[in-house]
Design a protein around this motif. Sequence first.
Motif, PDB file in Angstrom:
ATOM      1  N   PHE A  33       0.802  -1.208   0.000  1.00 54.48           N
ATOM      2  CA  PHE A  33       0.000   0.000   0.000  1.00 54.48           C
ATOM      3  C   PHE A  33       0.839   1.265   0.000  1.00 54.48           C
ATOM      4  O   PHE A  33       0.349   2.320  -0.352  1.00 54.48           O
ATOM      5  CB  PHE A  33      -0.920   0.035   1.233  1.00 54.48           C
ATOM      6  N   PHE A  34       2.076   1.193   0.439  1.00 60.61           N
ATOM      7  CA  PHE A  34       2.874   2.395   0.485  1.00 60.61           C
ATOM      8  C   PHE A  34       3.614   2.609  -0.827  1.00 60.61           C
ATOM      9  O   PHE A  34       3.869   1.686  -1.572  1.00 60.61           O
ATOM     10  CB  PHE A  34       3.831   2.398   1.680  1.00 60.61           C
ATOM     11  N   THR A  35       3.930   3.854  -1.089  1.00 63.33           N
ATOM     12  CA  THR A  35       4.569   4.223  -2.343  1.00 63.33           C
ATOM     13  C   THR A  35       6.065   4.420  -2.125  1.00 63.33           C
ATOM     14  O   THR A  35       6.546   4.421  -0.995  1.00 63.33           O
ATOM     15  CB  THR A  35       3.964   5.539  -2.870  1.00 63.33           C
ATOM     16  N   LYS A  36       6.781   4.618  -3.213  1.00 62.76           N
ATOM     17  CA  LYS A  36       8.213   4.906  -3.122  1.00 62.76           C
ATOM     18  C   LYS A  36       8.443   6.176  -2.318  1.00 62.76           C
ATOM     19  O   LYS A  36       9.387   6.281  -1.564  1.00 62.76           O
ATOM     20  CB  LYS A  36       8.825   5.051  -4.524  1.00 62.76           C
ATOM     21  N   LYS A  37       7.527   7.155  -2.473  1.00 58.41           N
ATOM     22  CA  LYS A  37       7.636   8.411  -1.732  1.00 58.41           C
ATOM     23  C   LYS A  37       7.573   8.133  -0.233  1.00 58.41           C
ATOM     24  O   LYS A  37       8.339   8.698   0.537  1.00 58.41           O
ATOM     25  CB  LYS A  37       6.517   9.363  -2.138  1.00 58.41           C
ATOM     26  N   ASP A  38       6.651   7.247   0.189  1.00 54.47           N
ATOM     27  CA  ASP A  38       6.548   6.886   1.600  1.00 54.47           C
ATOM     28  C   ASP A  38       7.848   6.256   2.096  1.00 54.47           C
ATOM     29  O   ASP A  38       8.317   6.568   3.186  1.00 54.47           O
ATOM     30  CB  ASP A  38       5.397   5.898   1.849  1.00 54.47           C
ATOM     31  N   GLU A  39       8.400   5.361   1.301  1.00 60.68           N
ATOM     32  CA  GLU A  39       9.628   4.674   1.696  1.00 60.68           C
ATOM     33  C   GLU A  39      10.776   5.650   1.877  1.00 60.68           C
ATOM     34  O   GLU A  39      11.580   5.523   2.779  1.00 60.68           O
ATOM     35  CB  GLU A  39      10.015   3.632   0.650  1.00 60.68           C
ATOM     36  N   GLN A  40      10.859   6.656   1.006  1.00 60.14           N
ATOM     37  CA  GLN A  40      11.952   7.604   1.057  1.00 60.14           C
ATOM     38  C   GLN A  40      11.822   8.576   2.227  1.00 60.14           C
ATOM     39  O   GLN A  40      12.810   9.103   2.709  1.00 60.14           O
ATOM     40  CB  GLN A  40      12.024   8.386  -0.260  1.00 60.14           C
ATOM     41  N   GLN A  41      10.598   8.827   2.687  1.00 58.00           N
ATOM     42  CA  GLN A  41      10.397   9.792   3.761  1.00 58.00           C
ATOM     43  C   GLN A  41      10.632   9.207   5.144  1.00 58.00           C
ATOM     44  O   GLN A  41      10.760   9.925   6.108  1.00 58.00           O
ATOM     45  CB  GLN A  41       8.974  10.351   3.709  1.00 58.00           C
ATOM     46  N   VAL A  42      10.709   7.915   5.258  1.00 55.71           N
ATOM     47  CA  VAL A  42      10.864   7.276   6.561  1.00 55.71           C
ATOM     48  C   VAL A  42      12.310   7.375   6.996  1.00 55.71           C
ATOM     49  O   VAL A  42      13.229   7.100   6.248  1.00 55.71           O
ATOM     50  CB  VAL A  42      10.433   5.796   6.485  1.00 55.71           C
ATOM     51  N   THR A  43      12.473   7.779   8.237  1.00 53.82           N
ATOM     52  CA  THR A  43      13.817   7.821   8.805  1.00 53.82           C
ATOM     53  C   THR A  43      13.978   6.627   9.732  1.00 53.82           C
ATOM     54  O   THR A  43      13.008   6.041  10.187  1.00 53.82           O
ATOM     55  CB  THR A  43      14.032   9.120   9.601  1.00 53.82           C
ATOM     56  N   ASP A  44      15.191   6.277   9.999  1.00 56.39           N
ATOM     57  CA  ASP A  44      15.442   5.189  10.938  1.00 56.39           C
ATOM     58  C   ASP A  44      15.194   5.684  12.355  1.00 56.39           C
ATOM     59  O   ASP A  44      15.405   6.854  12.656  1.00 56.39           O
ATOM     60  CB  ASP A  44      16.885   4.699  10.795  1.00 56.39           C
ATOM     61  N   PRO A  45      14.769   4.805  13.228  1.00 57.72           N
ATOM     62  CA  PRO A  45      14.539   5.223  14.615  1.00 57.72           C
ATOM     63  C   PRO A  45      15.841   5.666  15.263  1.00 57.72           C
ATOM     64  O   PRO A  45      16.912   5.187  14.920  1.00 57.72           O
ATOM     65  CB  PRO A  45      13.979   3.983  15.285  1.00 57.72           C
ATOM     66  N   ASN A  46      15.730   6.607  16.172  1.00 53.95           N
ATOM     67  CA  ASN A  46      16.899   7.026  16.928  1.00 53.95           C
ATOM     68  C   ASN A  46      16.510   7.105  18.400  1.00 53.95           C
ATOM     69  O   ASN A  46      15.468   6.607  18.797  1.00 53.95           O
ATOM     70  CB  ASN A  46      17.465   8.348  16.389  1.00 53.95           C
ATOM     71  N   VAL A  47      17.317   7.755  19.193  1.00 53.41           N
ATOM     72  CA  VAL A  47      17.092   7.825  20.625  1.00 53.41           C
ATOM     73  C   VAL A  47      15.779   8.530  20.962  1.00 53.41           C
ATOM     74  O   VAL A  47      15.137   8.213  21.945  1.00 53.41           O
ATOM     75  CB  VAL A  47      18.277   8.556  21.301  1.00 53.41           C
ATOM     76  N   HIS A  48      15.349   9.473  20.122  1.00 51.85           N
ATOM     77  CA  HIS A  48      14.190  10.299  20.436  1.00 51.85           C
ATOM     78  C   HIS A  48      12.918   9.890  19.698  1.00 51.85           C
ATOM     79  O   HIS A  48      11.916  10.596  19.786  1.00 51.85           O
ATOM     80  CB  HIS A  48      14.503  11.766  20.131  1.00 51.85           C
ATOM     81  N   GLN A  49      12.961   8.810  18.950  1.00 49.09           N
ATOM     82  CA  GLN A  49      11.775   8.414  18.195  1.00 49.09           C
ATOM     83  C   GLN A  49      11.783   6.927  17.885  1.00 49.09           C
ATOM     84  O   GLN A  49      12.812   6.280  17.890  1.00 49.09           O
ATOM     85  CB  GLN A  49      11.689   9.192  16.884  1.00 49.09           C
ATOM     86  N   ASP A  50      10.592   6.400  17.614  1.00 52.11           N
ATOM     87  CA  ASP A  50      10.407   5.042  17.121  1.00 52.11           C
ATOM     88  C   ASP A  50       9.776   5.156  15.741  1.00 52.11           C
ATOM     89  O   ASP A  50       9.299   6.218  15.352  1.00 52.11           O
ATOM     90  CB  ASP A  50       9.465   4.254  18.041  1.00 52.11           C
ATOM     91  N   VAL A  51       9.742   4.057  15.000  1.00 51.76           N
ATOM     92  CA  VAL A  51       9.056   4.033  13.712  1.00 51.76           C
ATOM     93  C   VAL A  51       7.971   2.969  13.806  1.00 51.76           C
ATOM     94  O   VAL A  51       8.210   1.856  14.266  1.00 51.76           O
ATOM     95  CB  VAL A  51      10.033   3.725  12.549  1.00 51.76           C
ATOM     96  N   TYR A  52       6.762   3.327  13.383  1.00 56.35           N
ATOM     97  CA  TYR A  52       5.614   2.425  13.443  1.00 56.35           C
ATOM     98  C   TYR A  52       5.044   2.268  12.039  1.00 56.35           C
ATOM     99  O   TYR A  52       4.851   3.258  11.334  1.00 56.35           O
ATOM    100  CB  TYR A  52       4.548   2.989  14.382  1.00 56.35           C
ATOM    101  N   THR A  53       4.745   1.042  11.628  1.00 58.75           N
ATOM    102  CA  THR A  53       4.119   0.785  10.335  1.00 58.75           C
ATOM    103  C   THR A  53       2.618   0.661  10.542  1.00 58.75           C
ATOM    104  O   THR A  53       2.158  -0.157  11.335  1.00 58.75           O
ATOM    105  CB  THR A  53       4.671  -0.508   9.699  1.00 58.75           C
ATOM    106  N   VAL A  54       1.863   1.491   9.840  1.00 58.77           N
ATOM    107  CA  VAL A  54       0.408   1.529   9.969  1.00 58.77           C
ATOM    108  C   VAL A  54      -0.187   0.197   9.512  1.00 58.77           C
ATOM    109  O   VAL A  54       0.180  -0.332   8.461  1.00 58.77           O
ATOM    110  CB  VAL A  54      -0.185   2.694   9.137  1.00 58.77           C
ATOM    111  N   GLN A  55      -1.105  -0.327  10.323  1.00 54.35           N
ATOM    112  CA  GLN A  55      -1.815  -1.566  10.018  1.00 54.35           C
ATOM    113  C   GLN A  55      -3.249  -1.234   9.619  1.00 54.35           C
ATOM    114  O   GLN A  55      -3.761  -0.164   9.941  1.00 54.35           O
ATOM    115  CB  GLN A  55      -1.843  -2.472  11.254  1.00 54.35           C
ATOM    116  N   SER A  56      -3.899  -2.150   8.940  1.00 50.94           N
ATOM    117  CA  SER A  56      -5.296  -1.972   8.573  1.00 50.94           C
ATOM    118  C   SER A  56      -6.132  -1.751   9.834  1.00 50.94           C
ATOM    119  O   SER A  56      -5.979  -2.464  10.822  1.00 50.94           O
ATOM    120  CB  SER A  56      -5.793  -3.206   7.821  1.00 50.94           C
TER     121      SER A  56
END
Length: 102
Positions: A33-56
């Motif tokens: 469901f995600f586009t190349k644009k979505d993939e490029q905008q995601v940053t890797d998690p660091n000390v101050h943030q996590d990354v979450y993948t949206v589920q249905s």
Amino acid sequence: MGLRDFFKKGKEEPVKGTDQVKTTAGQSADHSFFTKKDEQQVTDPNVHQDVYTVQSGDSLSKIAKKHYGDRNSWRRIYDANKQTIGDNPDLIRPGQRLVIPR
């Protein structure tokens, strides 16, 4: 017409070994469901943030409840991901990867 000819009628099978994949508008070759644009905008998690993948079935308030214990903290996630989500915080798509500030 023999039995062998009967089965050869109709559409030809694709040649084995080719990797031709048909996609429809808005769909990537791997059918996600995600586009190349979505993939490029995601940053890797660091000390101050996590990354979450949206589920249905997810919403920003459900994600906020899961990560912060408070549904009303959805704006914090939205503000950190406005570029990915767009102008409407109610329109998130499965497969989008969102930054979750700590």
